[in-house]
Design a protein around this motif. Structure first.
Motif, PDB file in Angstrom:
ATOM      1  N   VAL A 170       0.844  -1.193   0.000  1.00  0.00           N
ATOM      2  CA  VAL A 170       0.000   0.000   0.000  1.00  0.00           C
ATOM      3  C   VAL A 170       0.882   1.247   0.000  1.00  0.00           C
ATOM      4  CG1 VAL A 170      -1.730   1.302   1.277  1.00  0.00           C
ATOM      5  CG2 VAL A 170      -1.888  -1.182   1.152  1.00  0.00           C
ATOM      6  N   GLY A 171       0.548   2.185  -0.886  1.00  0.00           N
ATOM      7  CA  GLY A 171       1.290   3.426  -0.978  1.00  0.00           C
ATOM      8  C   GLY A 171       2.437   3.388  -1.966  1.00  0.00           C
ATOM      9  N   ARG A 172       2.732   2.250  -2.520  1.00  0.00           N
ATOM     10  CA  ARG A 172       3.847   2.141  -3.455  1.00  0.00           C
ATOM     11  C   ARG A 172       3.489   2.775  -4.798  1.00  0.00           C
ATOM     12  NH1 ARG A 172       5.368  -3.303  -6.586  1.00  0.00           N
ATOM     13  NH2 ARG A 172       6.962  -2.439  -7.965  1.00  0.00           N
ATOM     14  N   GLU A 173       4.426   3.535  -5.358  1.00  0.00           N
ATOM     15  CA  GLU A 173       4.237   4.135  -6.660  1.00  0.00           C
ATOM     16  C   GLU A 173       4.566   3.100  -7.740  1.00  0.00           C
ATOM     17  OE1 GLU A 173       3.066   7.081  -7.388  1.00  0.00           O
ATOM     18  OE2 GLU A 173       2.906   7.786  -5.309  1.00  0.00           O
ATOM     19  N   VAL A 174       3.692   2.947  -8.717  1.00  0.00           N
ATOM     20  CA  VAL A 174       3.886   1.965  -9.779  1.00  0.00           C
ATOM     21  C   VAL A 174       3.729   2.647 -11.132  1.00  0.00           C
ATOM     22  CG1 VAL A 174       3.107   0.031  -8.373  1.00  0.00           C
ATOM     23  CG2 VAL A 174       1.447   1.303  -9.737  1.00  0.00           C
ATOM     24  N   LYS A 175       4.338   2.017 -12.145  1.00  0.00           N
ATOM     25  CA  LYS A 175       4.228   2.477 -13.519  1.00  0.00           C
ATOM     26  C   LYS A 175       3.360   1.501 -14.313  1.00  0.00           C
ATOM     27  CE  LYS A 175       7.030   6.007 -13.121  1.00  0.00           C
ATOM     28  NZ  LYS A 175       6.555   7.413 -13.320  1.00  0.00           N
ATOM     29  N   ALA A 176       2.751   1.988 -15.356  1.00  0.00           N
ATOM     30  CA  ALA A 176       1.931   1.126 -16.208  1.00  0.00           C
ATOM     31  C   ALA A 176       2.785   0.000 -16.776  1.00  0.00           C
ATOM     32  CB  ALA A 176       1.302   1.942 -17.338  1.00  0.00           C
ATOM     33  N   GLY A 177       2.296  -1.241 -16.656  1.00  0.00           N
ATOM     34  CA  GLY A 177       3.016  -2.402 -17.136  1.00  0.00           C
ATOM     35  C   GLY A 177       3.933  -3.032 -16.111  1.00  0.00           C
ATOM     36  N   GLU A 178       4.085  -2.419 -14.958  1.00  0.00           N
ATOM     37  CA  GLU A 178       4.958  -2.978 -13.921  1.00  0.00           C
ATOM     38  C   GLU A 178       4.297  -4.197 -13.279  1.00  0.00           C
ATOM     39  OE1 GLU A 178       7.155  -1.474  -9.792  1.00  0.00           O
ATOM     40  OE2 GLU A 178       6.200  -0.032 -11.160  1.00  0.00           O
ATOM     41  N   ALA A 179       5.099  -5.239 -13.032  1.00  0.00           N
ATOM     42  CA  ALA A 179       4.579  -6.476 -12.448  1.00  0.00           C
ATOM     43  C   ALA A 179       4.175  -6.255 -10.998  1.00  0.00           C
ATOM     44  CB  ALA A 179       5.622  -7.580 -12.538  1.00  0.00           C
ATOM     45  N   LEU A 180       2.994  -6.747 -10.647  1.00  0.00           N
ATOM     46  CA  LEU A 180       2.497  -6.649  -9.278  1.00  0.00           C
ATOM     47  C   LEU A 180       2.427  -8.019  -8.611  1.00  0.00           C
ATOM     48  CD1 LEU A 180      -0.416  -4.084  -9.794  1.00  0.00           C
ATOM     49  CD2 LEU A 180       1.951  -3.624  -9.108  1.00  0.00           C
ATOM     50  N   VAL A 181       1.960  -9.022  -9.342  1.00  0.00           N
ATOM     51  CA  VAL A 181       1.846 -10.385  -8.814  1.00  0.00           C
ATOM     52  C   VAL A 181       2.212 -11.347  -9.940  1.00  0.00           C
ATOM     53  CG1 VAL A 181       0.315 -12.123  -7.815  1.00  0.00           C
ATOM     54  CG2 VAL A 181       0.038  -9.718  -7.177  1.00  0.00           C
ATOM     55  N   GLU A 182       2.984 -12.378  -9.610  1.00  0.00           N
ATOM     56  CA  GLU A 182       3.334 -13.412 -10.582  1.00  0.00           C
ATOM     57  C   GLU A 182       2.737 -14.742 -10.136  1.00  0.00           C
ATOM     58  OE1 GLU A 182       7.441 -13.691 -11.520  1.00  0.00           O
ATOM     59  OE2 GLU A 182       7.712 -11.519 -11.746  1.00  0.00           O
ATOM     60  N   LEU A 183       2.062 -15.416 -11.085  1.00  0.00           N
ATOM     61  CA  LEU A 183       1.470 -16.721 -10.820  1.00  0.00           C
ATOM     62  C   LEU A 183       2.361 -17.818 -11.414  1.00  0.00           C
ATOM     63  CD1 LEU A 183      -2.282 -15.943 -11.638  1.00  0.00           C
ATOM     64  CD2 LEU A 183      -1.090 -15.769  -9.440  1.00  0.00           C
ATOM     65  N   ASP A 184       2.198 -19.022 -10.891  1.00  0.00           N
ATOM     66  CA  ASP A 184       3.010 -20.147 -11.322  1.00  0.00           C
ATOM     67  C   ASP A 184       2.722 -20.461 -12.799  1.00  0.00           C
ATOM     68  OD1 ASP A 184       4.674 -22.324 -11.393  1.00  0.00           O
ATOM     69  OD2 ASP A 184       3.196 -23.695 -10.522  1.00  0.00           O
ATOM     70  N   ALA A 185       3.783 -20.472 -13.626  1.00  0.00           N
ATOM     71  CA  ALA A 185       3.657 -20.791 -15.053  1.00  0.00           C
ATOM     72  C   ALA A 185       4.654 -21.869 -15.452  1.00  0.00           C
ATOM     73  CB  ALA A 185       3.873 -19.527 -15.879  1.00  0.00           C
ATOM     74  N   SER A 186       5.015 -22.760 -14.504  1.00  0.00           N
ATOM     75  CA  SER A 186       6.017 -23.796 -14.788  1.00  0.00           C
ATOM     76  C   SER A 186       5.580 -24.741 -15.905  1.00  0.00           C
ATOM     77  CB  SER A 186       6.312 -24.590 -13.513  1.00  0.00           C
ATOM     78  OG  SER A 186       6.818 -23.738 -12.503  1.00  0.00           O
ATOM     79  N   PRO A 187       4.336 -25.251 -15.927  1.00  0.00           N
ATOM     80  CA  PRO A 187       3.951 -26.148 -17.032  1.00  0.00           C
ATOM     81  C   PRO A 187       4.056 -25.481 -18.393  1.00  0.00           C
ATOM     82  CG  PRO A 187       2.384 -26.306 -15.225  1.00  0.00           C
ATOM     83  CD  PRO A 187       3.254 -25.142 -14.914  1.00  0.00           C
ATOM     84  N   GLU A 188       3.629 -24.231 -18.489  1.00  0.00           N
ATOM     85  CA  GLU A 188       3.695 -23.533 -19.769  1.00  0.00           C
ATOM     86  C   GLU A 188       5.138 -23.296 -20.194  1.00  0.00           C
ATOM     87  OE1 GLU A 188       1.770 -22.717 -17.298  1.00  0.00           O
ATOM     88  OE2 GLU A 188      -0.264 -22.982 -18.090  1.00  0.00           O
ATOM     89  N   ARG A 189       6.020 -22.960 -19.236  1.00  0.00           N
ATOM     90  CA  ARG A 189       7.427 -22.734 -19.583  1.00  0.00           C
ATOM     91  C   ARG A 189       8.096 -24.026 -20.065  1.00  0.00           C
ATOM     92  NH1 ARG A 189       7.258 -18.954 -15.136  1.00  0.00           N
ATOM     93  NH2 ARG A 189       7.722 -16.849 -15.916  1.00  0.00           N
ATOM     94  N   MET A 190       7.805 -25.153 -19.420  1.00  0.00           N
ATOM     95  CA  MET A 190       8.390 -26.415 -19.861  1.00  0.00           C
ATOM     96  C   MET A 190       7.889 -26.790 -21.250  1.00  0.00           C
ATOM     97  SD  MET A 190       8.592 -28.812 -16.450  1.00  0.00           S
ATOM     98  CE  MET A 190       6.864 -28.625 -16.003  1.00  0.00           C
ATOM     99  N   GLN A 191       6.597 -26.597 -21.491  1.00  0.00           N
ATOM    100  CA  GLN A 191       6.065 -26.888 -22.822  1.00  0.00           C
ATOM    101  C   GLN A 191       6.663 -25.965 -23.866  1.00  0.00           C
ATOM    102  OE1 GLN A 191       1.796 -26.882 -22.963  1.00  0.00           O
ATOM    103  NE2 GLN A 191       1.699 -27.506 -25.124  1.00  0.00           N
ATOM    104  N   LEU A 192       6.913 -24.694 -23.480  1.00  0.00           N
ATOM    105  CA  LEU A 192       7.530 -23.743 -24.400  1.00  0.00           C
ATOM    106  C   LEU A 192       8.947 -24.190 -24.752  1.00  0.00           C
ATOM    107  CD1 LEU A 192       7.419 -21.053 -25.904  1.00  0.00           C
ATOM    108  CD2 LEU A 192       8.186 -19.923 -23.804  1.00  0.00           C
ATOM    109  N   GLN A 193       9.696 -24.678 -23.771  1.00  0.00           N
ATOM    110  CA  GLN A 193      11.041 -25.182 -24.051  1.00  0.00           C
ATOM    111  C   GLN A 193      10.996 -26.389 -24.983  1.00  0.00           C
ATOM    112  OE1 GLN A 193      12.837 -25.916 -20.253  1.00  0.00           O
ATOM    113  NE2 GLN A 193      13.074 -23.742 -19.746  1.00  0.00           N
ATOM    114  N   GLU A 194      10.025 -27.266 -24.783  1.00  0.00           N
ATOM    115  CA  GLU A 194       9.895 -28.430 -25.671  1.00  0.00           C
ATOM    116  C   GLU A 194       9.612 -28.001 -27.106  1.00  0.00           C
ATOM    117  OE1 GLU A 194       6.866 -30.846 -24.038  1.00  0.00           O
ATOM    118  OE2 GLU A 194       8.011 -31.456 -22.261  1.00  0.00           O
TER     119      GLU A 194
END
Length: 316
Positions: A17-41
């Motif tokens: 709360v109170g943090r200054e952010v810019k448009a497009g800045e990451a706020l929360v990251e969700l688990d994307a391990s399956p998609e990343r492994m499939q992308l590598q394949e």
């Protein structure tokens, strides 16, 4: 409001709360391990296909060059066979003419039978030699057409295989784009510049659902005062440019005073039983209150100045 586009498990959070952010800045990251492994394949599969395509193209180039060399060799062989045919044609004609002459002399009894038969035999041998040379020319042409057909068939087969592999590459690229988009969607980013006015309490490993509100961003810009008036008090009485005073809860007006404001816009329609009135903070008058977004209070607008006697007359 900042909402999650997908359901998933939280692996990183930058909410405060109170943090200054810019448009497009990451706020929360969700688990994307399956998609990343499939992308590598998919990337590995695409990289393995490209050398195969290059090898097939090189093979097509070799087949094309070999076909050109064979055509040149075949033309040379055909020309040589034609030359042999031409060299055999003259003796064959001479032998044929000589045999006819001796036949006529034999009829007249001027040539022995043995000489006539020898001339006839030589004419037949010359004719057979000429026919052999013609057969050689036709055989060379037929063999060249067969080789060209075989080469062309192999080239078409290689081109078909290249088209199939290129289709696989195009499919892999489309899959990779989809996976990259899925990975990007699992990063919740700030939609606008501003300050985090609200932030959900998230821990690493927490699971959120699609559409969950994670934060609220207060965009940068001038503060706006929004008031809701009863229709009878606002319609026909409030107008742009009228001065107003804002009294805020938590800041007693006897100690802090009021925040000066000016009416900037009055809604022309009633909504939810009230008329929306927007006011801008008046910078020409002093204000001791540290104004910020989300502060509740009340607004008083000066609509006119009249004497007490005028008010009594109106009541009368």
């Amino acid at each position: 409001p900042v909402q999650s586009q997908l359901a998933g498990r939280v692996v990183k959070t930058y909410l405060a709360v109170g943090r200054e952010v810019k448009a497009g800045e990451a706020l929360v990251e969700l688990d994307a391990s399956p998609e990343r492994m499939q992308l590598q394949e998919e990337r590995a599969r695409s990289r393995s296909v490209e050398p195969a395509i290059a090898a097939l193209r090189a093979q097509i180039q070799s087949e094309t060059e070999a076909l050109k060399r064979e055509e040149e060799a075949a033309r040379t062989a055909v020309e040589q066979a034609r030359a042999n045919t031409r060299s055999t044609e003259a003796p064959a004609k001479y032998a044929e003419i000589e045999a006819k002459r001796l036949q006529q002399l034999r009829k007249e009894g001027l040539v022995a039978e043995r000489d006539y038969q020898r001339a006839r035999s030589e004419a037949e041998q010359s004719r057979a030699a000429l026919e052999r040379e013609a057969i050689v020319v036709n055989r060379l042409r037929q063999e060249q057409r067969t080789r060209e057909s075989d080469r062309d068939t192999r080239i078409r087969s290689l081109e078909t295989e290249i088209a199939r592999l290129e289709g696989q590459v195009s499919t892999s690229k489309a899959v990779m784009l989809r996976l990259e988009n899925e990975i990007a969607r699992r990063v919740v980013r700030a939609p606008v510049d501003g300050r985090l006015g609200e932030a959900a309490v998230l821990r690493i490993g927490a699971v959120i659902d699609e559409g969950d509100k994670l934060a609220a961003i207060v965009p940068a810009g001038k503060l706006l005062v929004v008031a809701q008036f009863a229709p009878a008090a606002a319609l026909g009485r409030l107008a742009e440019g009228q001065k107003a005073e804002v009294r805020l809860q938590g800041f007693p007006w006897a100690q802090w005073g009021t925040a000066p404001a000016v009416v900037s816009r009055v809604a022309s329609e009633i909504r939810d039983g009230a008329v929306r009135v927007e006011l801008a903070v008046d910078p020409t008058r002093p204000c001791r209150i540290p104004l910020q977004h989300g502060m509740p209070g009340s607004v008083e607008v000066a609509v006119e100045r009249v004497t007490p006697a005028t008010l009594m007359l109106r009541l009368a």
